[in-house]
Design a protein around this motif. Structure first.
Motif, short mmCIF file in Angstrom:
data_model
loop_
_atom_site.label_atom_id
_atom_site.label_comp_id
_atom_site.label_asym_id
_atom_site.label_seq_id
_atom_site.Cartn_x
_atom_site.Cartn_y
_atom_site.Cartn_z
N LYS A 34 0.83 -1.21 0.00
CA LYS A 34 0.00 0.00 0.00
C LYS A 34 0.86 1.26 0.00
O LYS A 34 0.69 2.15 -0.83
CB LYS A 34 -0.93 0.03 1.24
N THR A 35 1.80 1.33 0.95
CA THR A 35 2.64 2.52 1.05
C THR A 35 3.48 2.70 -0.21
O THR A 35 3.61 3.82 -0.72
CB THR A 35 3.54 2.42 2.30
N THR A 36 4.01 1.61 -0.71
CA THR A 36 4.83 1.70 -1.92
C THR A 36 4.00 2.24 -3.08
O THR A 36 4.47 3.06 -3.87
CB THR A 36 5.43 0.32 -2.25
N GLY A 38 1.57 10.77 5.54
CA GLY A 38 2.21 9.45 5.58
C GLY A 38 1.70 8.61 6.73
O GLY A 38 0.90 9.04 7.55
N GLN A 39 2.22 7.39 6.74
CA GLN A 39 1.78 6.43 7.74
C GLN A 39 2.20 6.86 9.15
O GLN A 39 1.51 6.59 10.12
CB GLN A 39 2.39 5.07 7.39
N PHE A 40 3.34 7.53 9.23
CA PHE A 40 3.82 7.99 10.53
C PHE A 40 3.87 9.51 10.52
O PHE A 40 4.32 10.10 9.55
CB PHE A 40 5.19 7.40 10.82
N LEU A 70 -3.89 9.49 2.04
CA LEU A 70 -3.85 9.24 3.48
C LEU A 70 -3.41 7.80 3.71
O LEU A 70 -4.14 6.87 3.38
CB LEU A 70 -5.23 9.43 4.10
N ASP A 71 -2.21 7.65 4.24
CA ASP A 71 -1.68 6.30 4.45
C ASP A 71 -2.02 5.85 5.86
O ASP A 71 -1.46 6.35 6.83
CB ASP A 71 -0.17 6.29 4.20
N GLU A 72 -2.93 4.91 5.97
CA GLU A 72 -3.41 4.37 7.25
C GLU A 72 -3.69 5.48 8.26
O GLU A 72 -3.05 5.55 9.31
CB GLU A 72 -2.39 3.36 7.81
N PRO A 73 -4.68 6.33 7.97
CA PRO A 73 -4.91 7.51 8.82
C PRO A 73 -5.41 7.18 10.22
O PRO A 73 -5.29 8.02 11.10
CB PRO A 73 -5.97 8.29 8.05
MG LIG Z 1 2.31 1.00 4.83
#
Ligand SMILES: [Mg+2]
Ligand SMILES: Nc1ncnc2c1ncn2[C@@H]1O[C@H](COP(=O)(O)OP(=O)(O)O)[C@@H](O)[C@H]1O
Lengths: 322, 272
Positions: free
Chosen positions: A47-49, A87-89, A163-166
């Protein structure tokens, strides 16, 4: 852009390999402007990639992607003016205040000091952070940080937001708040691509869900379509007196007109398309004098979705009561 | 977003490049951010006050009697040495903030924005200039308190600080490069300490080279280029003039900049 429906994202056959790990292996996506697309998949699915390639952070090894018709490789700087990335973080500065964090990003987008300040204050109000605008982030809760992190990517009012894993790691209440925020974004005209590991989140928010696993798209459907392909929710109940389990199973079978599985000695599971029938089941059981110690309705889990999508057909191995 | 309506992509004025003006404004915003963070973190106190004060007191009282007979006559020798040590210790941590941004994902966010690609790198290293200069100011203040009055006066003091700051800044690109190439930040700062301390102590920073055996004198003065920096500052403060060592040092700093600005840029682009 002569399309009748403007596509915010149009990606074909994206591939990204790290060493011999095909992290993203031929992902195609198309997201109409003004909609929410949920990319659903377990940890490590890619997903992030995928987001990183769409947000111009990573060059795809193969395939291509357009953002509002602009190529991510050739028109990189234009694409960057159209997107916001959370991002995720959280990537905000702990030492600085919420207002300072936002203003720095406003300045980077080229707004004057006073414009940056005005926009920052507006966003802080909208995100319920107005009272803590000038407090250092070290005193912020996880939910407040996430909201600020999201606010940062909205300061330039981009038409497309990643939105990466919000909501990963948020408590249920903060999670619901975040969902509302995301819905409001779309109301104001943005397109949102969000990734999640939770089916219910994708179900709640997305107009379309793209399920990916091991770098490949395994399903691309509306939430309802996806759930249909997985199967309905299920009713799970435990009878007080294990001896009455068989009797209860017959009653449920008759009322719901489906198969009933006996999971343990006193626990029964039955698929249930229509949750309205729950009352019928309960009253009939009560009339028959069968007492229950627990009742619950289970939504299909992500595990079941993947099971159905990747391994479908070979299910149905539970004991069945005739 | 209750009252704002997003302008659709098709109705926006868009450019596929970042102009020079924008690059400069981006760099100064990032530098501003770095300074803001610097002045809010507790490390600032160590970099600006504790280390320079400690170095000055330590070396003056430890070596003063043994090397120059008394503390007062040791000050012209030790203050330039401490000045070098204070600025250069700070420059071994150059790039650690940058690396922190890379590891935290802030650099990714910067990269997804329409800003100049080098701004985060340049802004962060430019902000660091303040750290090198402030260390120097503290050292001279301490020297003054201990009774040091450079012959050549205040202009030589200012010029010395500028000179040492420039040299430290050029070296900071080397350490920024290292910090972008190592696996973790702590490896990079360990390398910084391991490289910097022998270089400083095997120079004429605290001991006049004339007292050393010939072979050591040669290595200290001719091979270790840091000695040229120290010699330059001593001459400046004593006579208000500079000699060949100044030009060697300046040339060295420019060569380092010429080599390591591009190298650091490449390392930075590879990392993000
Ligand atoms: Mg990810
Ligand atoms: N920079 C990288 N270098 C090497 N492998 C990576 C890198 N980024 C991601 N991966 C690998 O690619 C796969 C997909 O990762 P990712 O896109 O982060 O998944 P997700 O976001 O769905 O959890 C994982 O196996 C991960 O280990």
């Amino acid at each position: 852009m002569n399309n009748i429906i403007t596509l915010a994202v149009e990606a074909h056959g994206l591939v990204k390999t790290f060493g011999d790990n095909r992290a993203v292996d031929g992902v195609s996506l198309s997201i109409p402007a003004g909609s929410i697309c949920g990319v659903l998949g377990p940890n490590g699915a890619g997903k992030t990639t995928t987001i990183n390639m769409l947000a111009t952070l990573l060059k795809p090894d193969a395939g291509n992607a357009k953002i509002f018709g602009y190529d991510v490789l050739r028109e990189t700087q234009i694409v960057r003016q159209l997107i916001g990335l959370t991002g995720q973080f959280a990537s905000i500065d702990e030492e600085l205040t919420a207002l300072e964090n936002l203003m720095i990003f406003g300045r980077l987008y080229g707004y004057s000091r006073s414009d940056s300040k005005r926009k920052a204050n507006e966003l802080l109000e909208e995100f319920g952070l107005g009272d803590v605008a000038s407090r250092a982030l070290s005193k912020f809760s996880g939910g407040m940080r996430r909201r600020l992190d999201l606010a940062v990517s909205l300061i330039s009012q981009p038409p497309l937001i990643f939105l990466d894993e919000p909501t990963t790691g948020l408590d249920p209440r903060t999670r619901t708040q975040m969902w509302q925020t995301i819905r409001n974004l779309v109301k104001s005209g943005s397109t949102v691509l969000l990734t999640t590991q939770y089916l219910d989140e994708a179900d709640q928010l997305a107009d379309n869900i793209v399920v990916i696993d091991k770098g490949r798209v395994v399903a691309n459907d509306t939430p309802d379509g996806l759930k249909r392909s997985v199967g309905s929710s299920s009713l799970r109940l435990t009878v007080k007196d294990a001896d009455k389990a068989a009797n209860a199973a017959h009653i449920i079978k008759r009322v719901l007109n489906t198969k009933v599985h006996l999971a343990e000695a006193s626990e029964l599971i039955a698929p249930m398309d229509n949750t309205d029938k729950l009352t019928d089941v309960l009253t009939t059981l009560k009339d028959a004098g069968i007492a229950l110690s627990a009742v619950s309705i289970l939504q299909p889990t992500l595990d079941e979705v993947f099971f159905a999508l990747t391994d479908g057909g070979s299910k149905d191995k539970d004991d069945e009561i005739k | 977003m209750t009252n704002t309506i997003i302008i659709p992509a098709a109705e926006r004025k868009l450019k596929n490049r970042v102009g020079v003006g924008r690059a400069i404004s981006n760099t100064s915003t990032i530098a501003y951010r770095a300074l803001l963070k610097m002045f809010k973190s507790p490390e600032i106190f160590v970099d600006f006050i504790v280390l320079p004060v400690m170095f000055t007191l330590l070396f003056t009282f430890l070596f003063g009697g043994a090397i120059s007979g008394d503390i007062h006559s040791y000050l012209p020798i030790v203050i330039p040495g401490v000045l070098l040590m204070a600025s250069f210790t700070n420059c071994t941590t150059a790039g650690s903030k940058l690396r922190e941004d890379v590891d935290k994902g802030t650099t990714s966010r910067f990269k997804s924005m329409p800003i100049a690609r080098i701004a985060p790198l340049a802004g962060s290293l430019i902000a660091d200039i303040v750290r090198y200069a402030m260390g120097g100011i503290t050292v001279f203040t301490m020297g003054y308190i201990l009774g040091y009055r450079p012959e050549a006066g205040i202009s030589a003091v200012i010029f010395s600080i500028l000179f040492i700051t420039f040299v430290a800044w050029s070296l900071s690109w080397v350490f920024a490069f290292i910090s972008l190439c190592t696996k973790t930040i702590s490896t990079a700062s360990a390398i910084g300490v391991v490289v910097m301390f022998p270089l400083v102590f095997l120079s004429n920073a605290f001991v006049p080279a004339e007292t050393m055996p010939d072979w050591l004198q040669y290595s200290v003065l001719r091979i270790n280029q840091l000695s040229r920096v120290v010699t330059t500052v001593r001459q400046l403060l004593a006579y208000g003039s500079t000699g060949a060592d100044f030009w060697y040092a300046l040339f060295g700093a420019l060569v380092i900049l010429g080599a390591f600005i591009p190298l650091t840029l490449i390392a930075y682009k590879r990392k993000t």
